[in-house]
Design an enzyme around this catalytic site. Structure first.
Site, mmCIF file in Angstrom:
data_model
loop_
_atom_site.group_PDB
_atom_site.id
_atom_site.type_symbol
_atom_site.label_atom_id
_atom_site.label_comp_id
_atom_site.label_asym_id
_atom_site.label_seq_id
_atom_site.Cartn_x
_atom_site.Cartn_y
_atom_site.Cartn_z
ATOM 1 N N SER A 1 4.773 -1.978 2.095
ATOM 2 C CA SER A 1 4.614 -3.267 1.402
ATOM 3 C C SER A 1 5.932 -3.713 0.819
ATOM 4 O O SER A 1 6.826 -2.888 0.536
ATOM 5 C CB SER A 1 3.579 -3.129 0.276
ATOM 6 O OG SER A 1 3.606 -4.241 -0.601
ATOM 7 N N TYR B 1 0.039 1.644 -6.954
ATOM 8 C CA TYR B 1 0.045 1.118 -5.583
ATOM 9 C C TYR B 1 1.466 1.028 -5.047
ATOM 10 O O TYR B 1 1.769 1.513 -3.940
ATOM 11 C CB TYR B 1 -0.625 -0.254 -5.571
ATOM 12 C CG TYR B 1 -0.524 -1.009 -4.266
ATOM 13 C CD1 TYR B 1 -1.418 -0.765 -3.227
ATOM 14 C CD2 TYR B 1 0.461 -1.980 -4.060
ATOM 15 C CE1 TYR B 1 -1.330 -1.467 -2.022
ATOM 16 C CE2 TYR B 1 0.560 -2.671 -2.874
ATOM 17 C CZ TYR B 1 -0.343 -2.421 -1.860
ATOM 18 O OH TYR B 1 -0.249 -3.108 -0.668
#
Length: 292
Positions: A184, A197
């Site tokens: 990401s 995360y």
């Protein structure tokens, strides 16, 4: 026509919405994510191959499954519990004349990962491509709000599973196979409300680079994709109404991306087009410059 489609994408904004449970459901999203690039020109780049995709029921995973099927691959889709989304993804794959195997379970469990790989090989006779893609995220405004249970759960789903599945897949992969890991933009920019995360996504980058070195002499390539803000079920399942409404507007392109705009990265990395690339990460993120 291409210009018209581009303009429509640029104008597109998602209305405020929220889903109360994770993982989110694509069937409940308005507007629905764009999973299939209508003007996509397939070239048989994956003819005769088999791919296993985690989180393949919706979002980026579904778009990748469709693109792989268009390129000639049979697909095994791993999902947690979203049976309606999984069934829809299978219909898309089968509409391209390819076979699709659905595998329901928790990728955070090593025994399930082992069975998923074994069932895929039993069903299709081979495994050429592994796409580690399933993930979860939970918005927390302070580090103190991240419980031990949440921390472990996020790491199990987002990075432990990549280890489990890659370890099992490598038992069957041969020269020319590929592993693609979804990281990401948060791995590079950080995120103050998604600390656990973002940490897993950073770990995925290091995992990708390290595994690439470890298997290079076996002729197996390992690369990653680091999407920016993409309109997937994870978004309304993670963020409050107003954050969803503004999602993606802070990118240079001024909008969230669609899954079908990310899927070509996976096709490229899984095919011979990227034969001299391993340990690398592609960045479909709407124009953010990161040191990747």
């Amino acid at each position: 026509m291409i210009r018209k489609i581009s303009e429509e994408r640029f104008r597109a904004k998602q209305p405020a919405q929220h889903q109360k449970r994770q993982p989110g459901r694509e069937s409940l999203m308005r507007p629905a994510p764009q999973s299939e690039m209508k003007k996509y020109k397939a070239a048989g780049k994956l003819d005769g191959k088999t791919a296993l995709i985690t989180g393949g029921d919706s979002g980026i995973g579904r778009a990748v499954a469709i693109s792989f099927a268009k390129e000639g691959a049979d697909v095994a889709i791993v999902y947690l519990e979203e049976t309606e989304d999984a069934a829809a993804a299978r219909r898309f794959v089968e509409a391209e004349g390819r076979n699709c195997l659905l595998l329901r379970g928790d990728v955070g469990r090593p025994d399930f990962c082992r069975r998923s790989v074994e069932r895929t090989v039993k069903e299709f006779g081979r495994l050429d491509i592994l796409v580690n893609n399933a993930a979860e995220q939970h918005l927390r405004y302070r580090l103190e709000d991240i419980t031990d249970d949440q921390l472990l759960r996020t790491f199990r789903t987002n990075i432990f599973a990549y280890f489990y599945l890659s370890r099992e897949a490598l038992k069957f992969m041969k020269k020319g196979s590929a592993i693609i890991n979804t990281t990401s933009v948060t791995a590079y920019l950080g995120h103050k409300e998604l600390i656990d995360y973002a940490s897993t996504k950073g770990a995925i980058v290091a995992f990708t680079r390290s595994l690439a070195l470890a298997v290079a002499k076996r002729g197996i390539r390992v690369n990653g994709v680091a999407p920016g803000p993409i309109w997937t079920p994870l978004i309304p399942a993670s963020f409050p109404l107003q954050k969803v409404k503004k999602f993606g507007t802070n990118t240079p392109m001024g909008r969230a991306g669609q899954p079908d705009e990310v899927a070509p990265c996976y096709v490229f990395l899984s095919s011979e087009d990227s034969s001299y690339m391993t340990g690398q990460v592609l960045h479909p993120n709407g124009g953010r410059i990161v040191n990747g």
